[in-house]
Design a protein around this motif. Structure first.
Motif, PDB file in Angstrom:
ATOM      1  N   SER A 229      51.455  40.035  38.658  1.00 44.24           N
ATOM      2  CA  SER A 229      50.922  40.306  39.997  1.00 44.24           C
ATOM      3  C   SER A 229      49.559  40.958  39.907  1.00 44.24           C
ATOM      4  N   GLN A 230      48.811  40.817  40.988  1.00 38.52           N
ATOM      5  CA  GLN A 230      47.557  41.573  41.047  1.00 38.52           C
ATOM      6  C   GLN A 230      47.896  43.074  41.143  1.00 38.52           C
ATOM      7  N   ASP A 231      48.855  43.420  41.995  1.00 35.39           N
ATOM      8  CA  ASP A 231      49.358  44.793  42.102  1.00 35.39           C
ATOM      9  C   ASP A 231      50.884  44.736  42.221  1.00 35.39           C
ATOM     10  N   GLY A 232      51.553  45.465  41.320  1.00 30.33           N
ATOM     11  CA  GLY A 232      53.012  45.405  41.264  1.00 30.33           C
ATOM     12  C   GLY A 232      53.683  46.380  42.209  1.00 30.33           C
ATOM     13  N   GLU A 257      51.210  43.553  35.808  1.00 27.87           N
ATOM     14  CA  GLU A 257      50.162  43.533  36.825  1.00 27.87           C
ATOM     15  C   GLU A 257      48.811  43.613  36.110  1.00 27.87           C
ATOM     16  N   SER A 258      47.799  43.096  36.781  1.00 28.99           N
ATOM     17  CA  SER A 258      46.444  43.292  36.262  1.00 28.99           C
ATOM     18  C   SER A 258      46.010  44.690  36.669  1.00 28.99           C
ATOM     19  N   TYR A 259      45.503  45.419  35.730  1.00 27.23           N
ATOM     20  CA  TYR A 259      45.028  46.762  36.043  1.00 27.23           C
ATOM     21  C   TYR A 259      43.616  46.904  35.503  1.00 27.23           C
ATOM     22  N   VAL A 260      42.680  47.153  36.424  1.00 28.35           N
ATOM     23  CA  VAL A 260      41.281  47.312  36.054  1.00 28.35           C
ATOM     24  C   VAL A 260      40.963  48.806  36.063  1.00 28.35           C
ATOM     25  N   ARG A 266      40.040  52.817  41.717  1.00 24.27           N
ATOM     26  CA  ARG A 266      40.202  51.928  42.869  1.00 24.27           C
ATOM     27  C   ARG A 266      41.428  51.018  42.723  1.00 24.27           C
ATOM     28  N   ASP A 267      41.746  50.613  41.475  1.00 27.69           N
ATOM     29  CA  ASP A 267      42.943  49.779  41.270  1.00 27.69           C
ATOM     30  C   ASP A 267      44.127  50.695  41.010  1.00 27.69           C
ATOM     31  N   LEU A 268      45.207  50.445  41.715  1.00 29.30           N
ATOM     32  CA  LEU A 268      46.391  51.281  41.509  1.00 29.30           C
ATOM     33  C   LEU A 268      47.130  50.821  40.259  1.00 29.30           C
ATOM     34  N   ASP A 269      47.780  51.778  39.596  1.00 34.51           N
ATOM     35  CA  ASP A 269      48.553  51.493  38.390  1.00 34.51           C
ATOM     36  C   ASP A 269      50.022  51.738  38.721  1.00 34.51           C
ATOM     37  N   PHE A 286      37.252  45.213  41.827  1.00 35.24           N
ATOM     38  CA  PHE A 286      38.255  46.270  41.874  1.00 35.24           C
ATOM     39  C   PHE A 286      39.528  45.842  41.153  1.00 35.24           C
ATOM     40  N   ASP A 287      39.744  44.538  41.091  1.00 33.41           N
ATOM     41  CA  ASP A 287      41.001  44.042  40.532  1.00 33.41           C
ATOM     42  C   ASP A 287      40.806  42.569  40.171  1.00 33.41           C
ATOM     43  N   TRP A 288      41.860  41.969  39.603  1.00 33.19           N
ATOM     44  CA  TRP A 288      41.800  40.551  39.245  1.00 33.19           C
ATOM     45  C   TRP A 288      42.149  39.718  40.481  1.00 33.19           C
TER      46      TRP A 288
END
Ligand SMILES: [Ca+2]
Ligand SMILES: [Ca+2]
Length: 404
Positions: A229-232, A257-260, A266-269, A286-288
């Protein structure tokens, strides 16, 4: 079944020098019966293998008895000389037969062998065939178009890629690489097609991520999948999400998830969802975020992904570089374009995906999902003709880790 020839026995007896002793032993000990039953690998549609070749080789004399299994998967050696035997079994499966047994129309070579068996009286043994890699990892579902917020705004943090084990063996996701192509999706007729289009031997990726693991960390059982996912998060309930998002991608659904990593966080983990490892991020903010009009997606394996060449797009003035991935490394690819008239914007070689698939528009909440070809023993075998026009259908609502 062959019978021990007198000639062979005679030669053997001469060779071991004690002709009389040998003769006495051979003729004084009664022959025994031995039944060998041959099973197909687990998850095949049939339990026992008819037509398998069974060889019982005497480990002292090297004499071999051979036989073929009957309709019950059995062969009976009724006149065996007692002794120590090594068993081996082979079964060639023709493509049309494999289609019934596994769901895949391809030639298989199955084998089995035993430890040395001491056969002194009537007995039996069951052996299970192995081998014949069947199927592979495929994209099961891709949700890339994003959704609308209750206020009518756009939301695109809920993209996901579901990768399915379409084989009969466990496959490890460790070190699996996933990436998206660059290039226009065909939403604007004034755009130029991808400059790499004429290279049928490679795929050119804008971003590449890798699944972590030590090689055996992330097993995918046959008929199971992983979700990237982009954000899990549960996008429907998370304060950072969108109540109108069609998907919950929280822990238990998302595997990765992709994590930048950024100084502004800005990207949540998301806790409980492992992060992909960045290999090459040519276009990540900010993210993938992959194109909501459609980016073409590829999964592949490569021993040195960070050593792959970076190329400028031919005919473009952009300084962006793309990872050149040999077509032979590609496991699966799906061409996602903006609409049904966008064929000329294809970015994947025809050998990877002969067609393309598309949703009805951006932010529609739709996904594309691979069709189920057949069900073998409760396991769905997905349609994989390397042509997403035929293999995929559009869903009104995505079904991560699900089929409804
Ligand atoms: Ca993320
Ligand atoms: Ca995480």
């Amino acid at each position: 079944m062959k019978i021990v020839s007198i000639k062979k026995i005679t030669v053997l007896c001469v060779l071991i020098f004690t002709m009389q002793a040998c003769k006495n032993e051979y003729y004084s000990v009664g022959k025994v019966g031995y039944t060998v039953r041959v099973a197909y690998p687990e998850l095949y549609s049939q339990q026992y293998a008819t037509g398998a070749s069974v060889v019982m080789k005497n480990t002292v004399t090297n004499y071999s008895y051979t036989g073929t299994t009957n309709g019950e998967g059995e062969v009976v050696f009724s006149d065996l000389v007692p002794g120590s035997y090594q068993l081996s079994v082979s079964r060639e499966v023709k493509p049309e037969e494999a289609l019934t047994l596994t769901g895949f129309e391809e030639q298989l070579f199955l084998n089995a062998s035993s430890a040395v068996q001491k056969v002194t009286s009537d007995g039996s043994l069951e052996l299970r065939l192995q081998g014949g890699k069947v199927g592979s990892l495929v994209f099961k579902e891709i949700y890339y178009v994003g959704s609308r917020t209750p206020a009518g705004g756009t939301y695109f943090s809920d993209q996901f890629y579901e990768i399915y084990n379409n084989s009969t063996d466990t496959i490890y996701a460790d070190s699996l690489l996933i990436g998206n192509t660059g290039g226009a999706a065909g939403n604007s007729s004034s755009a130029k097609p991808y400059g790499f289009q004429t290279d049928a031997g490679n795929v050119y990726l804008q971003n590449v991520w890798m699944v972590p693991g030590n090689g055996k960390t992330y097993p995918i059982a046959p008929g199971k999948s992983i979700i990237i996912s982009q954000d899990g998060i549960n996008h429907q309930t998370d304060p950072l999400g969108n109540p109108s998002s069609p998907v919950n991608l929280g822990p238990g659904i998302s595997d990765f998830e992709s994590y930048v990593e950024r100084s502004d966080n800005r990207d949540l983990d998301a806790a409980g969802v492992d992060n992909l490892l960045p290999v090459y991020l040519g276009s990540v903010g900010f993210d993938w975020l992959t194109a909501v009009f459609g980016a073409s997606m590829v999964i592949f394996k490569h021993p040195d992904p960070s050593g792959l060449p970076l190329k400028l797009e031919p005919g473009s003035t952009s300084v962006s570089r793309y990872v050149q991935v040999p077509r032979s490394s590609v496991i699966d690819g799906v061409e996602l374009l903006a609409n049904g008239n966008a064929f000329s914007f294809k970015r994947l070689p025809v050998a990877v995906d002969a067609g393309f698939t598309f949703c009805s528009g951006t932010y529609t909440g739709q996904s594309v999902r691979r069709k189920v070809k057949t069900i073998v023993g409760g396991r769905r075998v997905l349609l994989d003709t390397n042509n997403s026009t035929a293999d995929f259908e559009v869903l009104t609502t995505p079904t991560p880790k699900n089929w409804q």
